[in-house]
Write a protein that holds these residues in place. Structure first.
Motif, PDB file in Angstrom:
ATOM      1  N   MET A 130      51.730  50.051  73.629  1.00 33.86           N
ATOM      2  CA  MET A 130      51.111  48.988  73.366  1.00 33.86           C
ATOM      3  C   MET A 130      50.931  48.511  71.855  1.00 33.86           C
ATOM      4  SD  MET A 130      47.799  47.117  75.077  1.00 33.86           S
ATOM      5  CE  MET A 130      46.705  48.045  74.239  1.00 33.86           C
ATOM      6  N   ASN A 131      51.532  47.556  71.356  1.00 35.69           N
ATOM      7  CA  ASN A 131      51.110  47.442  70.064  1.00 35.69           C
ATOM      8  C   ASN A 131      50.145  45.994  70.082  1.00 35.69           C
ATOM      9  OD1 ASN A 131      51.265  47.194  67.198  1.00 35.69           O
ATOM     10  ND2 ASN A 131      53.527  46.545  67.260  1.00 35.69           N
ATOM     11  N   LEU A 132      49.092  46.051  69.639  1.00 37.76           N
ATOM     12  CA  LEU A 132      47.974  45.051  69.761  1.00 37.76           C
ATOM     13  C   LEU A 132      47.505  45.119  68.312  1.00 37.76           C
ATOM     14  CD1 LEU A 132      46.455  42.918  71.481  1.00 37.76           C
ATOM     15  CD2 LEU A 132      44.886  44.562  71.963  1.00 37.76           C
ATOM     16  N   LYS A 133      47.626  43.995  67.853  1.00 34.85           N
ATOM     17  CA  LYS A 133      47.202  43.762  66.466  1.00 34.85           C
ATOM     18  C   LYS A 133      45.788  43.136  66.233  1.00 34.85           C
ATOM     19  CE  LYS A 133      51.676  44.341  64.120  1.00 34.85           C
ATOM     20  NZ  LYS A 133      52.175  44.344  62.890  1.00 34.85           N
ATOM     21  N   ILE A 134      45.179  42.944  67.323  1.00 30.69           N
ATOM     22  CA  ILE A 134      43.998  42.166  67.250  1.00 30.69           C
ATOM     23  C   ILE A 134      42.951  43.455  66.615  1.00 30.69           C
ATOM     24  CG2 ILE A 134      42.170  40.927  68.426  1.00 30.69           C
ATOM     25  CD1 ILE A 134      44.679  39.404  67.999  1.00 30.69           C
ATOM     26  N   LEU A 135      42.236  43.106  65.489  1.00 26.48           N
ATOM     27  CA  LEU A 135      41.303  44.263  65.284  1.00 26.48           C
ATOM     28  C   LEU A 135      39.928  43.659  65.117  1.00 26.48           C
ATOM     29  CD1 LEU A 135      43.476  45.345  62.087  1.00 26.48           C
ATOM     30  CD2 LEU A 135      43.126  46.400  64.107  1.00 26.48           C
ATOM     31  N   THR A 136      39.696  42.230  64.885  1.00 29.89           N
ATOM     32  CA  THR A 136      38.290  41.969  64.704  1.00 29.89           C
ATOM     33  C   THR A 136      38.041  40.943  65.725  1.00 29.89           C
ATOM     34  OG1 THR A 136      38.894  40.168  63.244  1.00 29.89           O
ATOM     35  CG2 THR A 136      38.541  42.343  62.267  1.00 29.89           C
ATOM     36  N   GLN A 137      36.631  40.655  66.086  1.00 30.24           N
ATOM     37  CA  GLN A 137      36.211  39.659  66.871  1.00 30.24           C
ATOM     38  C   GLN A 137      36.782  38.089  66.598  1.00 30.24           C
ATOM     39  OE1 GLN A 137      32.013  40.472  66.913  1.00 30.24           O
ATOM     40  NE2 GLN A 137      31.988  41.378  68.972  1.00 30.24           N
TER      41      GLN A 137
ATOM     42  N   GLU B 145      39.617  37.345  64.962  1.00 28.24           N
ATOM     43  CA  GLU B 145      41.037  37.417  65.170  1.00 28.24           C
ATOM     44  C   GLU B 145      41.175  37.228  66.710  1.00 28.24           C
ATOM     45  OE1 GLU B 145      43.005  39.887  61.926  1.00 28.24           O
ATOM     46  OE2 GLU B 145      42.024  41.075  63.500  1.00 28.24           O
ATOM     47  N   PHE B 146      40.136  37.949  67.337  1.00 30.69           N
ATOM     48  CA  PHE B 146      40.360  37.571  69.041  1.00 30.69           C
ATOM     49  C   PHE B 146      39.932  36.316  69.450  1.00 30.69           C
ATOM     50  CE2 PHE B 146      38.357  38.227  73.041  1.00 30.69           C
ATOM     51  CZ  PHE B 146      39.307  38.524  73.889  1.00 30.69           C
ATOM     52  N   GLU B 147      38.672  35.897  68.911  1.00 27.48           N
ATOM     53  CA  GLU B 147      38.279  34.430  69.075  1.00 27.48           C
ATOM     54  C   GLU B 147      39.346  33.326  68.680  1.00 27.48           C
ATOM     55  OE1 GLU B 147      34.428  31.697  68.194  1.00 27.48           O
ATOM     56  OE2 GLU B 147      34.821  33.469  66.796  1.00 27.48           O
ATOM     57  N   ASN B 148      40.263  33.646  67.512  1.00 29.85           N
ATOM     58  CA  ASN B 148      41.138  32.637  67.170  1.00 29.85           C
ATOM     59  C   ASN B 148      42.312  32.613  68.159  1.00 29.85           C
ATOM     60  OD1 ASN B 148      39.710  31.698  64.975  1.00 29.85           O
ATOM     61  ND2 ASN B 148      40.852  33.282  63.425  1.00 29.85           N
ATOM     62  N   GLU B 149      42.384  33.680  68.703  1.00 31.12           N
ATOM     63  CA  GLU B 149      44.043  34.011  69.661  1.00 31.12           C
ATOM     64  C   GLU B 149      43.308  33.303  70.927  1.00 31.12           C
ATOM     65  OE1 GLU B 149      46.869  35.199  69.392  1.00 31.12           O
ATOM     66  OE2 GLU B 149      46.580  35.295  67.423  1.00 31.12           O
ATOM     67  N   ILE B 150      42.179  33.369  71.397  1.00 22.88           N
ATOM     68  CA  ILE B 150      41.549  32.590  72.479  1.00 22.88           C
ATOM     69  C   ILE B 150      41.680  31.066  72.462  1.00 22.88           C
ATOM     70  CG2 ILE B 150      39.817  32.248  74.263  1.00 22.88           C
ATOM     71  CD1 ILE B 150      41.231  35.135  74.315  1.00 22.88           C
ATOM     72  N   LYS B 151      40.932  30.697  71.181  1.00 21.13           N
ATOM     73  CA  LYS B 151      40.758  29.375  71.046  1.00 21.13           C
ATOM     74  C   LYS B 151      42.407  28.871  71.023  1.00 21.13           C
ATOM     75  CE  LYS B 151      36.804  29.040  67.968  1.00 21.13           C
ATOM     76  NZ  LYS B 151      36.419  28.908  66.714  1.00 21.13           N
ATOM     77  N   LYS B 152      43.436  29.310  70.281  1.00 26.44           N
ATOM     78  CA  LYS B 152      44.647  28.996  70.410  1.00 26.44           C
ATOM     79  C   LYS B 152      45.437  28.782  72.019  1.00 26.44           C
ATOM     80  CE  LYS B 152      47.698  31.642  68.134  1.00 26.44           C
ATOM     81  NZ  LYS B 152      48.618  32.271  67.402  1.00 26.44           N
ATOM     82  N   LEU B 153      44.949  29.747  72.851  1.00 23.36           N
ATOM     83  CA  LEU B 153      45.331  29.546  74.216  1.00 23.36           C
ATOM     84  C   LEU B 153      44.929  28.515  74.903  1.00 23.36           C
ATOM     85  CD1 LEU B 153      45.207  33.164  75.626  1.00 23.36           C
ATOM     86  CD2 LEU B 153      47.280  31.711  75.465  1.00 23.36           C
ATOM     87  N   VAL B 154      43.280  28.446  74.642  1.00 21.59           N
ATOM     88  CA  VAL B 154      42.765  27.261  75.146  1.00 21.59           C
ATOM     89  C   VAL B 154      43.339  25.814  74.944  1.00 21.59           C
ATOM     90  CG1 VAL B 154      40.511  25.843  75.233  1.00 21.59           C
ATOM     91  CG2 VAL B 154      40.627  28.602  75.360  1.00 21.59           C
ATOM     92  N   LYS B 155      43.726  25.761  73.689  1.00 21.83           N
ATOM     93  CA  LYS B 155      44.420  24.494  73.326  1.00 21.83           C
ATOM     94  C   LYS B 155      46.131  24.445  73.927  1.00 21.83           C
ATOM     95  CE  LYS B 155      42.000  23.910  68.824  1.00 21.83           C
ATOM     96  NZ  LYS B 155      42.037  23.993  67.532  1.00 21.83           N
TER      97      LYS B 155
END
Length: 79
Positions: free
Chosen positions: A1-8, A10-20
């Motif tokens: 698995m190549n997961l590039k999420i390193l910080t909270q 960045e994770f929050e931004n990815e989740i916000k993007k999914l919600v939109k």
């Protein structure tokens, strides 16, 4: 698995993007979807949830009547 999420953040931004992108989807559902897509364990994602995301998840649960609001209310006397 190549997961590039390193910080909270960045994770929050990815989740916000999914919600939109997937509207109407709750923050919790977006976290679960993200975990499924990336092969990430939910327990690992839990450590990345920010206080702002926790508040959004709580608000979604209150709106869905899954939990009761914990905000203080004035008592109403019914005599």
């Amino acid at each position: 698995m190549n997961l590039k999420i390193l910080t909270q953040k960045e994770f929050e931004n990815e989740i916000k993007k999914l919600v939109k992108e997937k509207f109407p989807i709750t923050t919790l559902d977006a976290v679960l979807l993200f975990c499924e897509q990336k092969g990430l364990e939910v327990e690992t994602a839990a450590s990345l949830i920010t206080p702002r995301m926790k508040a959004a998840i709580e608000n979604d649960a209150i709106k869905a009547r899954m939990i009761v609001s914990t905000k203080a209310r004035l008592p109403i006397d019914e005599d």
